[in-house]
Design a protein around this motif. Structure first.
Motif, PDB file in Angstrom:
ATOM      1  N   LEU A   1     -39.351 113.575 -58.680  1.00  0.00           N
ATOM      2  CA  LEU A   1     -39.574 114.500 -57.579  1.00  0.00           C
ATOM      3  C   LEU A   1     -40.590 113.922 -56.606  1.00  0.00           C
ATOM      4  CD1 LEU A   1     -38.455 117.542 -57.428  1.00  0.00           C
ATOM      5  CD2 LEU A   1     -40.825 118.188 -57.810  1.00  0.00           C
ATOM      6  N   THR A   2     -40.305 114.048 -55.313  1.00  0.00           N
ATOM      7  CA  THR A   2     -41.256 113.668 -54.279  1.00  0.00           C
ATOM      8  C   THR A   2     -41.998 114.923 -53.820  1.00  0.00           C
ATOM      9  OG1 THR A   2     -39.868 111.849 -53.506  1.00  0.00           O
ATOM     10  CG2 THR A   2     -41.556 112.663 -51.984  1.00  0.00           C
ATOM     11  N   ILE A   3     -43.303 114.977 -54.031  1.00  0.00           N
ATOM     12  CA  ILE A   3     -44.089 116.146 -53.651  1.00  0.00           C
ATOM     13  C   ILE A   3     -44.201 116.235 -52.128  1.00  0.00           C
ATOM     14  CG2 ILE A   3     -46.349 117.252 -53.781  1.00  0.00           C
ATOM     15  CD1 ILE A   3     -46.741 115.864 -56.489  1.00  0.00           C
ATOM     16  N   VAL A   4     -43.935 117.424 -51.590  1.00  0.00           N
ATOM     17  CA  VAL A   4     -44.079 117.682 -50.157  1.00  0.00           C
ATOM     18  C   VAL A   4     -45.270 118.597 -49.899  1.00  0.00           C
ATOM     19  CG1 VAL A   4     -42.990 118.610 -48.085  1.00  0.00           C
ATOM     20  CG2 VAL A   4     -41.597 117.373 -49.773  1.00  0.00           C
ATOM     21  N   ALA A   5     -45.317 119.730 -50.606  1.00  0.00           N
ATOM     22  CA  ALA A   5     -46.407 120.708 -50.465  1.00  0.00           C
ATOM     23  C   ALA A   5     -46.620 121.096 -49.004  1.00  0.00           C
ATOM     24  CB  ALA A   5     -47.699 120.175 -51.081  1.00  0.00           C
ATOM     25  N   SER A   6     -45.542 121.503 -48.345  1.00  0.00           N
ATOM     26  CA  SER A   6     -45.601 121.850 -46.924  1.00  0.00           C
ATOM     27  C   SER A   6     -46.367 123.146 -46.693  1.00  0.00           C
ATOM     28  CB  SER A   6     -44.188 122.018 -46.379  1.00  0.00           C
ATOM     29  OG  SER A   6     -43.646 123.279 -46.772  1.00  0.00           O
ATOM     30  N   ASP A   7     -46.651 123.437 -45.421  1.00  0.00           N
ATOM     31  CA  ASP A   7     -47.246 124.724 -45.099  1.00  0.00           C
ATOM     32  C   ASP A   7     -46.149 125.793 -45.005  1.00  0.00           C
ATOM     33  OD1 ASP A   7     -46.094 124.764 -42.440  1.00  0.00           O
ATOM     34  OD2 ASP A   7     -47.722 123.466 -41.777  1.00  0.00           O
ATOM     35  N   PRO A   8     -46.512 127.073 -44.993  1.00  0.00           N
ATOM     36  CA  PRO A   8     -45.505 128.146 -44.970  1.00  0.00           C
ATOM     37  C   PRO A   8     -44.584 128.104 -43.759  1.00  0.00           C
ATOM     38  CG  PRO A   8     -47.626 129.021 -45.663  1.00  0.00           C
ATOM     39  CD  PRO A   8     -47.874 127.619 -45.204  1.00  0.00           C
ATOM     40  N   ASP A   9     -45.106 127.758 -42.587  1.00  0.00           N
ATOM     41  CA  ASP A   9     -44.272 127.725 -41.388  1.00  0.00           C
ATOM     42  C   ASP A   9     -43.181 126.671 -41.495  1.00  0.00           C
ATOM     43  OD1 ASP A   9     -45.627 129.786 -40.174  1.00  0.00           O
ATOM     44  OD2 ASP A   9     -46.961 128.477 -39.014  1.00  0.00           O
ATOM     45  N   TYR A  10     -43.544 125.511 -42.038  1.00  0.00           N
ATOM     46  CA  TYR A  10     -42.537 124.462 -42.232  1.00  0.00           C
ATOM     47  C   TYR A  10     -41.454 124.939 -43.185  1.00  0.00           C
ATOM     48  CZ  TYR A  10     -40.353 120.014 -43.402  1.00  0.00           C
ATOM     49  OH  TYR A  10     -39.438 119.004 -43.603  1.00  0.00           O
ATOM     50  N   MET A  11     -41.853 125.614 -44.255  1.00  0.00           N
ATOM     51  CA  MET A  11     -40.889 126.105 -45.234  1.00  0.00           C
ATOM     52  C   MET A  11     -39.949 127.126 -44.604  1.00  0.00           C
ATOM     53  SD  MET A  11     -39.605 125.882 -48.188  1.00  0.00           S
ATOM     54  CE  MET A  11     -38.047 126.733 -48.363  1.00  0.00           C
ATOM     55  N   ARG A  12     -40.473 127.966 -43.743  1.00  0.00           N
ATOM     56  CA  ARG A  12     -39.635 128.970 -43.086  1.00  0.00           C
ATOM     57  C   ARG A  12     -38.543 128.289 -42.245  1.00  0.00           C
ATOM     58  NH1 ARG A  12     -40.940 134.144 -42.481  1.00  0.00           N
ATOM     59  NH2 ARG A  12     -43.159 133.708 -42.766  1.00  0.00           N
ATOM     60  N   LYS A  13     -38.935 127.281 -41.467  1.00  0.00           N
ATOM     61  CA  LYS A  13     -37.974 126.562 -40.628  1.00  0.00           C
ATOM     62  C   LYS A  13     -36.994 125.759 -41.482  1.00  0.00           C
ATOM     63  CE  LYS A  13     -41.349 126.096 -36.885  1.00  0.00           C
ATOM     64  NZ  LYS A  13     -42.244 125.152 -36.161  1.00  0.00           N
ATOM     65  N   PHE A  14     -37.507 125.132 -42.537  1.00  0.00           N
ATOM     66  CA  PHE A  14     -36.667 124.337 -43.426  1.00  0.00           C
ATOM     67  C   PHE A  14     -35.586 125.214 -44.058  1.00  0.00           C
ATOM     68  CE2 PHE A  14     -35.676 122.614 -47.654  1.00  0.00           C
ATOM     69  CZ  PHE A  14     -35.346 121.306 -47.350  1.00  0.00           C
ATOM     70  N   TYR A  15     -35.979 126.400 -44.521  1.00  0.00           N
ATOM     71  CA  TYR A  15     -35.017 127.319 -45.129  1.00  0.00           C
ATOM     72  C   TYR A  15     -33.920 127.692 -44.138  1.00  0.00           C
ATOM     73  CZ  TYR A  15     -32.875 131.637 -46.669  1.00  0.00           C
ATOM     74  OH  TYR A  15     -31.947 132.596 -46.999  1.00  0.00           O
TER      75      TYR A  15
END
Length: 322
Positions: free
Chosen positions: A288-302
């Motif tokens: 696994l490659t750790i990303v640990a993004s911020d919440p805003d990035y996760m929202r856009k990624f989803y």
């Protein structure tokens, strides 16, 4: 009473803010909900971070597996939980396709859940039992065409990224194979090793240890480039399918309306734990490659993932129970 040494003074100074932070966290037992069976990647990640999170938050954390319906059963439980910082959710890439697959979901991913972070990514691997005669993806495709009824392949579930990737690969290659859906990666791996299915597609995080033990033979990987843990395994792009790149992902959510400061605190502590040497090394071993993004990035990624792979679900007419 003995003198206070300089080392003890420094340790005490460091301990004060840490203790204060721990006391700020809401009291009571915390749950990490894993909506897949024990033994899978999400379960492994949850158990790796559990001790560090307990220490940093000053609370007891239990891991609760609630498998079923491609992760939506456990997700629904979190969506209905109070936004009090005591319930958190790990999800897999099926989280982005479940709303299309299951139109009657009792929650809305956009409003009933709060993104915390994109935890990490890893390529999928297409693999088979070593006793099978094919040594390459091209040989597997040719053999599937030659066999009456074609081949069977296992994945972590209907509309998982592995399943959708194999649908696209079949259309482009003419490969003949039927999908066997499991309730997670662990049971799929067991049947692939036992030879109950002809092949499996699962993330490197799930298959790396079995490949290293030579219980499975890797034929191709789905990332844009070769993964460092499997440098000799070609990508689908290298295998003649230039538009076939698919990267499984893992993420963390909270119930909707969880206060932003609470999410920020949990995000910060989780990020720290993920990068602790003993945890990071084990996660790297999983592939696994750790990303640990911020919440805003996760929202856009989803949103992007739901658009891309949701369309593949529609194009193939997939539905729950279908």
């Amino acid at each position: 009473m003995g003198k206070l040494t300089r080392r003890a003074m420094i340790a005490g100074a460091l301990a004060v803010p840490f203790t204060a932070r721990a006391q700020e966290w809401p009291p009571g037992q915390m749950k990490l909900i894993v909506p897949f069976p024990a033994g899978g990647t999400l379960d492994a990640i949850a158990r790796l971070v559990q001790p560090g999170l307990q220490q940093r938050l000053g609370t007891t954390i239990i891991i609760e597996n609630r498998p079923g319906a491609a992760g939506s059963i456990g997700t629904a439980a979190v969506a209905k939980s109070p936004p009090d910082g005591r319930t958190w959710l790990f999800v897999f890439d099926t989280h982005a396709t479940n709303p299309v697959m299951q139109p009657s979901l009792p929650f809305d991913s956009e409003t009933d859940l709060e993104p915390v972070m994109l935890l990490g990514t890893a390529p999928n691997i297409i693999a088979c039992q070593p006793s099978r005669p094919y040594q390459t993806l091209a040989e597997l495709i040719a053999a599937s065409k030659a066999k009456a009824g074609g081949f069977t392949y296992a994945s972590a579930g209907t509309a998982s990224l592995g399943h959708l990737t194999m649908l696209r690969l079949a259309k482009r290659s003419g490969g003949q194979w039927a999908h066997v859906a499991y309730k997670g990666g662990a049971p799929a791996v067991n049947d692939a090793i036992a030879g109950h299915v002809d092949m499996i597609i699962a993330s490197s995080a799930v298959l790396n240890s079995q490949i290293e033990a030579k219980l499975l033979r890797p034929l191709a990987q789905t990332g844009a480039t070769r993964h460092p843990t499997l440098p000799d395994v070609p990508t689908l792009v290298e295998s003649g399918f230039p538009d076939l790149v698919a990267t499984p992902w893992w993420a963390l959510y909270a119930p909707g309306k969880t206060p932003k400061p609470m999410i920020e605190r949990f995000h910060a502590e989780m990020s720290t734990v993920l990068r602790e040497e003993n945890v990071a090394d084990k996660i790297k071993t999983l592939g696994l490659t750790i990303v640990a993004s911020d919440p805003d990035y996760m929202r856009k990624f989803y949103t992007e993932q739901a658009q891309i792979w949701g369309q593949v679900v529609r194009d193939n007419g997939l539905r729950e129970g279908g």
